[in-house]
Design an enzyme around this catalytic site. Structure first.
Site, short mmCIF file in Angstrom:
data_model
loop_
_atom_site.label_atom_id
_atom_site.label_comp_id
_atom_site.label_asym_id
_atom_site.label_seq_id
_atom_site.Cartn_x
_atom_site.Cartn_y
_atom_site.Cartn_z
CD1 TRP A 344 6.07 -2.88 7.56
CD2 TRP A 344 6.56 -1.06 8.94
NE1 TRP A 344 4.68 -2.57 8.08
CE2 TRP A 344 4.97 -1.20 8.79
CE3 TRP A 344 6.89 -0.03 9.69
CZ2 TRP A 344 3.86 -0.19 9.39
CZ3 TRP A 344 5.77 0.93 10.05
CH2 TRP A 344 4.58 0.69 10.14
CG ASP A 345 5.12 -7.24 8.37
OD1 ASP A 345 3.92 -7.17 8.42
OD2 ASP A 345 5.70 -7.04 7.15
CD GLU A 483 1.40 -0.40 1.86
OE1 GLU A 483 0.41 -1.05 2.36
OE2 GLU A 483 2.68 -0.79 1.54
CE LYS A 604 -3.22 -1.32 3.32
NZ LYS A 604 -2.12 -1.81 2.56
CD GLN A 605 -0.49 0.74 8.28
OE1 GLN A 605 -0.79 -0.34 9.36
NE2 GLN A 605 0.32 0.50 7.35
#
Lengths: 786, 786
Positions: A344-345, A483, A604-605
């Site tokens: 998805w970057d 994630e 994680k984020q």
């Protein structure tokens, strides 16, 4: 490493206008250099190669010092070809010139026979013609004279060995089809094992003394998978000999070719002049910089790093990738991590490209469109409707996500549910809409955009379920951008339920699929309804779901990352920060300890924060309102605070989002996060992931913080909005953007903003600077004090 | 041919709504059928295949009756597989349904054992998924019961033998890479010999009795280059058994694939349902027809033929070719003539596509853009500047024109100067401008269009020479659209000088390259000046040449085809028309007689008339004025008369131009020429060229006569103009056009024109109906009486 070499290490420093990065270190010359910073220039070449393979390939043949572009030598009496460890390095310097796209290296060394030699290497991968690369050596015997034997090769025996944890995977991807010599050219045709893609290379190597070409007798050596030629010349003390090697590359995926080997030979035959090639290349870069450069006045090396990022982005994706069937891989073409899969970057990469090279984002969206069929099959296989783009997309658009992954901390293989990140579809949808907002390209929407939006909406409608209890729709068993949370503690069922980011974005999706549909005109509407088997009942259903999607809250005003998040125990951050040098990959740490990150309030984020990243406060309030929730924008800082303290920042994207969301409330923090983000590849903050490939999303995202976040640049309702709010560290910022076909130059300095259009034929565009609405048309300059 | 077969011959007739063409003739079943009309449906399949080969390939495997799509059978006791000549045909009928894109054939025959069998075949090449084709047989034993052995194959041993005069050329283009069986699928992977392109096919064949799938034992046969399976079933008198064969095709040129063989297998695995496949295909055609259909009321079969032409055009070029690196070959993909080379035919094909599928013309222009490099090299090799696109363009954009050609009349090889048709570059330039006028796609102009126009202009500037004598610029040694005149009588020097068409168009080119340059904004202007090495001096030079190009005249008001044309003796048309059945290819006739068509006032097609075809009278007057000539538009009919009487109409394009130029002065003649043009492939008026491939330019051009010529449709200065002037034979005409993103429905009937826009989100467009200017915006209907 000997003492002399050690002594050569230099800190990275900025030179001149910020277009130069130099890093001299014999250390790199041994190993790291393969990826950093030697890879800077390998980029566009690797891009070509990687497309060919559908996988990232070994780039040793390009950047492995001392065998630069398969050029080597030995002096009279030497047994081996040049090996650094047998020499004493007296001086070493390398310089990457972003402005011209040239990597220069100077080396002065002494061998065991006390012969001192200087080599200056100039290397480039052409931005004017992506089929060409070249290297020039200026070779000077300092204190000796004698014969020199040169070797120039093309090597097809390269392996993918750049990522250690992939060791168990196959590393040899090429088979040799043909190699040989024709006149002064050596050539090599290889084919990828599985995907049957051909890649051809041809090389010519000439030697000059001054302007005079030296005649040399050539001997051809054919080894397994490698063709070399060797030839010798007489070197004289103090006299510089120039060696020029020009290489052409073609693949069977190229346009306008007859056959790859013919094509690479033909290309090379036309390319005799190194300096002309170099001039065209530098000019191409200068044209690119005119559009892509962002000038910044601020303390430290931010200007340099910005250009580093832009440079790398353009090595991966530029006008040369337009119309080619390639996506943007997470790590560019600079390393082998993630093996070229598409994630998805692009959500972080598009904004930079949309405003400068919209044909490129158009092309990247088509990359998805051409895989719509595969996405539909994927949904169908799961008994779902519409199109489900996979989390990790392979060359054919198939799902390539791993279902198990190796924890290098424990050496164990674990089940991996990250494939449940259905939000990749929302990123695609968001990008379609952003592309449209910036370009107003209704034709794209008609032909491709609306169809994708409708198919994605259809998919999301099919994964929602009605909760009688809540009287709301739910999305269950997914994984959010964070994630770490891939299941509930102790549960066998993969995924978590009602991820706030996913649910809010899904509501946004339904309303924008509808907007898109309204844009495309009756003819296309009817065609799409027939083709996609959509009827008014389905549209009504979307509207209904859109209004009734469930969003979990922890308490009033604080959004829960997902349903049940609030019930997880807090994580002991302090203890773990003490215990481990880095806890970015907390998942691996806990797993190695027999615990699981699924059990804690630890991300994680922070995926809730993604909402504040993608939407302005007004938009978000409206979105919640449409869903029947009241969201008070004044609580945004509380949400930020809540999640920031529960995030390990295990993704390079995390800091970008943080910088962004803090920009309006805490400028100091925003600048701090921006700085953390901007150095992440440069300093390899994750401790080893940069050599596996740069982080494209992070690189483009940091530039975008300047482009959109600090300037408040936004397009909504056919108006380009500006609302600058700079950290104190930034004293001026200048850039060019292309809005709806018009190039605008924006300069912020002090409390002034100057908007300039030099395009006499430009159509009028509406701009709103804070509350001031005006029109720019044709050639004009507008200065606003604020 | 026996008497019964003879008796079956039927005239071609129109059925129902004009979407059906039927032609029943046992004659076709033997030989001609291979190309006509059986090839109608082969089109999109061949397209795929031909792209693969870079050459047109033999299509026997698809259309060679009785081996339809490599499906055959034999009855109990038969030694051979079905052969028509061993049977007595009792009834035969075939029907091509344009609306659904389906070819149906019914056959009733009797064998020597008096067994009567009926077969109905339904065949399609999917317009929904270009990778799929299928055939269904309904097999009914009329008066017998017994076992039937079926054979289904994939054949890679096909040869290019469709054009007799190419016999000396290599005909076998494929080599077999892999063949085999997996579950119920057989597959074949082949590769083109020289271009190394892979093509994979997979096939599944199932047998049903009613809805019940019959179990059959399969036997696989692998022959050289061919894989077959055979299986038997029990047939019962009066009971219909259904055989369905679904075939998938992929090539290494495909997008979004991993590997062609995998891809074709994967595609086929997902495709189990014949009727669903057929339904999607028919729907795709119905959507296409909504945009492409032109409804016509006029006596005779014009409506049918229009649809025949549109159908064939869409078989060659449709949404499936958008974004693929393919041009439009002169003969579509329907035959092998000209071996897939790309000429100037798009000049006649673009208008139809521009107004309906501008993404496709965009894509076709990019096909040229990607070959700009090759065109520049071609110019450079001749010591010229800019880009010189070749007359016959091969896959890489290289010149593929023959330098000698075979005269089948005399059996002699002759030098061929037709490659000197530099006007192909003017056609490309003209199309760029037309695309821009219809779409207002400034982005295209910025990225690609202007660059091509400038490079072509640069080329033409470099071939002009200054004549001191005339005080004018000249273009010498070219060949015009009239290919009969390739040199002056007796001259060794190839080409003629100052071809009026070329020179006038070149002046147009210079002014429009300038217009384009002014459109693209300063940023792009500067970039292009740098990239193309153009300075203001060069631009001034173009302006100067543009104003001073020489145009030869025969006498006041009559343009000379080229300098010196007027000195050639008249040709004795009457004598030759008497002597030869057809004098269209007068060049070959005269050459066989030891004479040369170069020596006479005789044209294959009147290239002066092309000027009246491409430009309205006002535009042309202005063009001449800019060049310092006075041209009286009242003399246009005299020019027409002069050249029409000196033209052999040896090109199918010739009649289109004539119909066009006569439309305003002699409606009867215009209609007559239109009718001649519209039947040219249908009746194979050139006596044998249609089986070698349909004439794409002619097919699209005839439709364009209705679209633009009779309606007076034209875009100039951002206004869509209409000025209808119909032949008496046409009582009504309806069509949909897409102008600047807006679908407009136009209906002409009696003396009324109704313009309808159903697109609520449409931007306003300006329309001028004769002298009446108005705006269409959003949903509205406008009726004009005239």
């Amino acid at each position: 490493m000997n003492k002399e070499q050690e002594g050569l290490r230099e800190a990275l420093c900025t030179l001149g206008n910020g277009y130069f990065a130099t890093r001299g270190a014999a250390e790199e010359a041994e190993a790291d250099d393969v990826h950093y910073p030697g890879t800077y220039l390998a980029g566009s070449y690797n891009r070509l190669k990687s497309e060919v393979a559908g996988k990232t390939l070994e780039n040793e043949d390009l950047v492995n010092w001392p065998n630069w572009l398969q050029l080597s030598f030995r002096l009279d009496g030497d047994k081996n070809w040049f090996r650094l460890e047998e020499k004493q390095v007296l001086d070493y310097r390398q310089e990457l010139d972003f402005s011209e796209g040239i990597l220069r290296r100077e080396m002065h060394f002494k061998d065991k026979k006390h012969r001192e030699t200087k080599i200056t290497s100039t290397r480039l991968v052409s931005m004017a013609n992506p089929h060409l690369a070249c290297i020039k050596w200026e070779f000077t015997p300092v204190n000796w004279s004698g014969p020199v034997m040169m070797r120039s090769a093309l090597d097809g025996s390269v392996k993918n060995e750049g990522v250690k944890r992939y060791k168990a995977l196959s590393s040899k991807h090429l088979k040799i089809i043909e190699q040989g010599k024709t006149n002064d050219i050596i050539y090599l045709l290889v084919q990828t094992n599985q995907s049957r893609i051909y890649m051809a290379q041809a090389a010519r190597c000439h030697v000059y003394s001054g302007n005079k070409k030296l005649r040399t007798n050539r001997e051809i050596l054919e080894e397994e998978g490698k063709i070399s030629e060797r030839f010798s010349f007489q070197a004289s003390q103090g006299k510089t000999v120039t060696i020029e090697k020009i290489i052409s590359v073609s693949s069977s995926k190229d346009r306008a070719i007859n056959e790859p080997l013919n094509s690479s030979l033909e290309t090379l035959r036309n390319e005799l002049d190194f300096s002309a090639l170099k001039a065209r290349h530098s000019e191409a870069w200068s044209r690119l910089w005119k559009q892509f450069d962002i000038t910044l006045k601020s303390p430290g090396n931010s200007q340099l790093l910005l250009r580093l990022h832009i440079f790398h982005l353009l090595q991966t994706s530029s006008m040369h990738t337009i119309g080619r069937d390639v996506g943007i891989p997470a790590r560019g073409w600079h390393g082998e991590a993630y093996r070229g899969h598409i994630f998805w970057d692009e959500l972080f990469i598009f904004p930079l490209l949309n405003y400068r090279l919209p044909d490129l984002t158009h092309s990247l969206l088509l990359y998805r469109y051409y895989r719509l069929g595969a996405a539909k099959k994927l949904a169908e296989k799961e008994g779902l409707k519409g199109a489900m783009f996979p989390w990790q997309s392979g060359s054919s658009g198939r799902e390539e996500s791993q279902v198990i992954h190796l924890n290098p901390k424990s050496g164990k293989w674990l089940p991996d549910h990250t494939y449940l990140q259905r939000h990749v579809n929302l990123a695609i949808a968001y990008n379609i809409w952003q592309y449209y907002e910036v370009t107003a390209d209704r034709n794209f929407m008609k032909f491709y955009g609306a169809e994708m939006l409708l198919e994605i909406a259809h998919f999301f409608a099919s994964i929602t379920t009605w909760s009688e209890f809540r009287q709301r729709y739910e999305i269950r068993n997914v994984v959010g951008p964070d994630e770490f949370h891939t299941a509930y503690p102790g549960s066998d069922e993969p995924g978590i339920n009602n991820n706030a980011y996913t649910n809010v974005m899904t509501s946004w999706l339904f309303s924008h699929a509808k907007k898109a549909f309204e844009l495309i005109g009756t003819t296309r509407q009817e065609a799409l309804k027939q083709k996609l088997k959509l009827d008014d009942r389905e549209f009504s259903k979307w509207e209904e779901i859109s209004r009734k999607l469930y969003v979990p809250f922890i308490k009033e005003g604080i959004i829960a990352q997902f349903e049940g998040y609030e019930q997880l125990p807090e994580f002991d951050w302090e203890a773990y920060r003490e215990k481990y040098q880095s806890i970015q990959r907390l998942d691996r740490i806990l797993n190695a300890e027999g615990d699981s990150v699924n059990c804690y309030k630890a991300s994680k984020q922070a995926d809730v924060l993604m909402l504040f990243y993608l939407f302005s406060a007004e938009e978000l309030v409206q979105l919640f309102k449409d869903m029947g929730y009241q969201f008070n924008p004044e609580r945004i800082p509380d949400n930020i605070e809540y999640y920031v303290s529960r995030t390990s920042d295990g993704s390079t994207l995390s800091r970008i989002v943080r910088s962004w969301v803090e920009a309006r409330s805490d400028r100091e923090c925003a600048w701090h996060c921006f700085r953390e983000a901007i150095v992440s590849d440069f300093e390899d903050v994750q401790g080893g992931t940069t050599p596996e490939g740069i982080h494209m999303g992070s690189m483009a995202g940091t530039v975008d913080i300047l482009q959109r976040c600090f300037t408040g640049l936004e397009v909504r309702d056919n108006v380009l909005r500006l609302n600058p709010y700079f950290p104190e560290e930034i004293t001026s910022l200048g850039m060019e953007i292309n809005y709806r076909g018009v190039w605008l130059s924006l300069e912020f300095s002090g409390n002034q903003c100057r908007i300039k259009s030099r395009d006499g034929a430009a159509s009028p565009v509406k701009i709103k600077f804070r509350d001031q609405l005006f029109e720019i048309k044709g050639k004009m300059i507008k200065t606003i004090s604020y």
